[in-house]
Design an enzyme around this catalytic site. Structure first.
Site, PDB file in Angstrom:
ATOM      1  CB  ALA A  75      -0.876   0.003   1.237  1.00 29.82           C
TER       2      ALA A  75
ATOM      3  N   GLY B 284       0.875  -5.190   0.934  1.00 28.84           N
ATOM      4  CA  GLY B 284      -0.106  -5.440  -0.136  1.00 28.84           C
ATOM      5  C   GLY B 284       0.521  -6.051  -1.380  1.00 28.84           C
TER       6      GLY B 284
ATOM      7  CD  GLU C 100      -1.856  -8.232   2.555  1.00 32.71           C
ATOM      8  OE1 GLU C 100      -1.464  -7.057   2.354  1.00 32.71           O
ATOM      9  OE2 GLU C 100      -2.722  -8.517   3.389  1.00 32.71           O
TER      10      GLU C 100
ATOM     11  CD  GLU D 244       0.802  -5.643   5.780  1.00 32.49           C
ATOM     12  OE1 GLU D 244       1.648  -6.425   6.258  1.00 32.49           O
ATOM     13  OE2 GLU D 244       0.314  -5.782   4.647  1.00 32.49           O
TER      14      GLU D 244
HETATM   15  N1  COA Z   1       4.581   3.509  -0.105  1.00 28.36           N
HETATM   16  C1  COA Z   1       5.041   4.704  -0.499  1.00 28.36           C
HETATM   17  N2  COA Z   1       6.336   4.936  -0.793  1.00 28.36           N
HETATM   18  C2  COA Z   1       7.190   3.905  -0.687  1.00 28.36           C
HETATM   19  C3  COA Z   1       6.772   2.625  -0.301  1.00 28.36           C
HETATM   20  C4  COA Z   1       5.395   2.446   0.002  1.00 28.36           C
HETATM   21  N3  COA Z   1       4.891   1.261   0.357  1.00 28.36           N
HETATM   22  N4  COA Z   1       7.839   1.793  -0.290  1.00 28.36           N
HETATM   23  C5  COA Z   1       8.897   2.540  -0.687  1.00 28.36           C
HETATM   24  N5  COA Z   1       8.506   3.814  -0.925  1.00 28.36           N
HETATM   25  C6  COA Z   1       9.330   4.925  -1.390  1.00 28.36           C
HETATM   26  C7  COA Z   1      10.315   5.389  -0.313  1.00 28.36           C
HETATM   27  O1  COA Z   1       9.674   6.328   0.551  1.00 28.36           O
HETATM   28  C8  COA Z   1      11.386   6.018  -1.161  1.00 28.36           C
HETATM   29  O2  COA Z   1      10.946   7.283  -1.583  1.00 28.36           O
HETATM   30  P1  COA Z   1      12.028   8.502  -1.703  1.00 28.36           P
HETATM   31  O3  COA Z   1      12.962   8.086  -2.804  1.00 28.36           O
HETATM   32  O4  COA Z   1      11.174   9.690  -2.054  1.00 28.36           O
HETATM   33  O5  COA Z   1      12.702   8.596  -0.368  1.00 28.36           O
HETATM   34  C9  COA Z   1      11.432   5.136  -2.401  1.00 28.36           C
HETATM   35  O6  COA Z   1      10.163   4.438  -2.431  1.00 28.36           O
HETATM   36  C10 COA Z   1      12.520   4.080  -2.352  1.00 28.36           C
HETATM   37  O7  COA Z   1      12.401   3.348  -1.132  1.00 28.36           O
HETATM   38  P2  COA Z   1      13.575   3.200  -0.067  1.00 28.36           P
HETATM   39  O8  COA Z   1      12.957   2.913   1.260  1.00 28.36           O
HETATM   40  O9  COA Z   1      14.509   4.379  -0.129  1.00 28.36           O
HETATM   41  O10 COA Z   1      14.323   1.923  -0.652  1.00 28.36           O
HETATM   42  P3  COA Z   1      15.188   0.868   0.163  1.00 28.36           P
HETATM   43  O11 COA Z   1      15.864   0.027  -0.868  1.00 28.36           O
HETATM   44  O12 COA Z   1      16.031   1.544   1.172  1.00 28.36           O
HETATM   45  O13 COA Z   1      14.124  -0.040   0.957  1.00 28.36           O
HETATM   46  C11 COA Z   1      12.076  -1.294   1.195  1.00 28.36           C
HETATM   47  C12 COA Z   1      13.212  -0.837   0.256  1.00 28.36           C
HETATM   48  C13 COA Z   1      11.030  -1.982   0.331  1.00 28.36           C
HETATM   49  C14 COA Z   1      12.625  -2.258   2.236  1.00 28.36           C
HETATM   50  C15 COA Z   1      11.480  -0.065   1.914  1.00 28.36           C
HETATM   51  O14 COA Z   1      11.153   0.921   0.917  1.00 28.36           O
HETATM   52  C16 COA Z   1      10.222  -0.343   2.695  1.00 28.36           C
HETATM   53  O15 COA Z   1      10.310  -0.897   3.781  1.00 28.36           O
HETATM   54  N6  COA Z   1       9.036   0.050   2.152  1.00 28.36           N
HETATM   55  C17 COA Z   1       7.789  -0.071   2.846  1.00 28.36           C
HETATM   56  C18 COA Z   1       7.265  -1.477   2.798  1.00 28.36           C
HETATM   57  C19 COA Z   1       6.033  -1.593   3.639  1.00 28.36           C
HETATM   58  O16 COA Z   1       5.995  -1.380   4.820  1.00 28.36           O
HETATM   59  N7  COA Z   1       4.928  -1.966   2.968  1.00 28.36           N
HETATM   60  C20 COA Z   1       3.693  -2.226   3.613  1.00 28.36           C
HETATM   61  C21 COA Z   1       2.761  -1.133   3.442  1.00 28.36           C
HETATM   62  S1  COA Z   1       1.238  -1.580   4.275  1.00 28.36           S
END
Ligand code: COA
Length: 270
Positions: A75, A121, A124, A144
């Site tokens: 999400a 998501g 999922e 989550e």
């Molecule tokens: N929603 C919105 N933006 C997101 C996102 C999400 N689910 N996942 C990543 N992004 C964005 C980050 O904010 C970042 O934006 P920026 O460049 O403006 O700072 C960009 O995508 C790249 O992500 P980043 O976190 O810098 O990459 P990373 O390689 O360090 O880490 C992940 C990758 C996937 C581990 C990390 O992005 C993450 O934990 N994302 C969230 C996952 C999550 O909790 N999903 C469940 C949602 S219910």
């Protein structure tokens, strides 16, 4: 999302839809946010599934993510941040579930080609696929609880049915990520392949399925999901009914007579 006048085909902004001879590929295309599933993206996925679901020439649908890093990071957290009330949360989850119910109801298989992170998501969505392929760099997880929410896109239901209650609870409660080999060992995915072979593998499976009788493919999928949602006995009763429907098709007559005549069948989808 908009429609083009002449072809009536929808133009998308968050996903790419490419049709090939017997299958279509839907790519979640928001690489800057690791293909996070905004409301608009989920609405476009839903619209694309309806569109492709009704196209006879499309015998299978592949879903993947843009780039080499993520299938989908789940999400869109900026949108989650804006949710205020329990009712808004419920609606957010309900709309997501509608998309996944639609995938299961499609008369054609959906093959998930997971090309990197599949989190929240995104995980999922992958779990709702009929066949789930992972690249070697794929990682699955339901983080989550780190955000103070719970999986709301089917994770608490589909994951335990796929890998068992205790393993699912550990993944949900700790938020730990599974790398592709562990996901394979647990039965969460069908196969793990190198990233540069992922789409070709998905396409190969799509083509193999496209060689089967279309109605039989649809009936087999429907029987399986009906059965999973009911008791073993009612599931077997559903199978009897769907088996009967398959036997009544022109394609069944073609299939059995082609076998006996030692020739390839020619399906009509009737
Ligand atoms: N929603 C919105 N933006 C997101 C996102 C999400 N689910 N996942 C990543 N992004 C964005 C980050 O904010 C970042 O934006 P920026 O460049 O403006 O700072 C960009 O995508 C790249 O992500 P980043 O976190 O810098 O990459 P990373 O390689 O360090 O880490 C992940 C990758 C996937 C581990 C990390 O992005 C993450 O934990 N994302 C969230 C996952 C999550 O909790 N999903 C469940 C949602 S219910």
């Amino acid at each position: 999302m908009s429609t083009t006048g002449s072809s009536e085909r929808v133009t998308y902004t968050n996903i790419l839809v490419e049709r090939q001879d017997v299958f279509a590929t839907v790519t979640i295309d928001r690489p800057k946010v690791l293909n996070a599933l905004s409301h608009a993206t989920r609405a476009e996925l839903s619209q694309a599934m309806s569109e492709l679901g009704s196209e006879q020439g499309v015998r299978a649908i592949i879903v993947t993510g843009s780039g080499q890093k993520a299938f989908s990071s789940g999400a869109d957290i900026a949108e989650l941040e804006a949710l205020e009330t329990a009712q808004e949360g419920f609606e957010h989850s309900r709309r997501s579930h509608e998309l996944l119910f639609k995938l299961h109801a499609l008369s054609k298989p959906v093959i998930m080609a997971v090309n990197g992170y599949a989190l929240g998501g995104g995980c999922e969505l992958a779990l709702a696929g009929d066949i789930i392929l992972a690249s070697e760099n794929a990682q699955f997880g339901l983080p989550e609880l780190n955000l103070g929410i719970i999986p709301g896109f089917g994770g608490t239901q589909r994951l335990p049915r796929l890998i068992g209650r205790t393993r699912a609870l550990e993944i949900i409660l700790t938020g730990r990520r599974l790398r592709a080999p562990e996901a394979l060992e647990m039965g969460l995915v069908n196969r793990v392949v190198p990233l540069d072979e992922l789409l070709a593998t998905a396409e190969g499976i799509a083509r193999t399925i496209a060689e089967k009788a279309p109605l039989a493919v649809a009936l087999a999928k429907q029987a399986l999901y009906d059965g999973l949602e009911s008791s073993p006995r009612s599931g077997c009763e559903a199978e009897m009914a769907y088996f009967g429907l398959a036997v009544g098709t022109a394609d069944r007559r073609e299939g059995t007579s082609a076998f006996l005549a030692k020739r390839a069948p020619e399906w009509q989808g009737k």
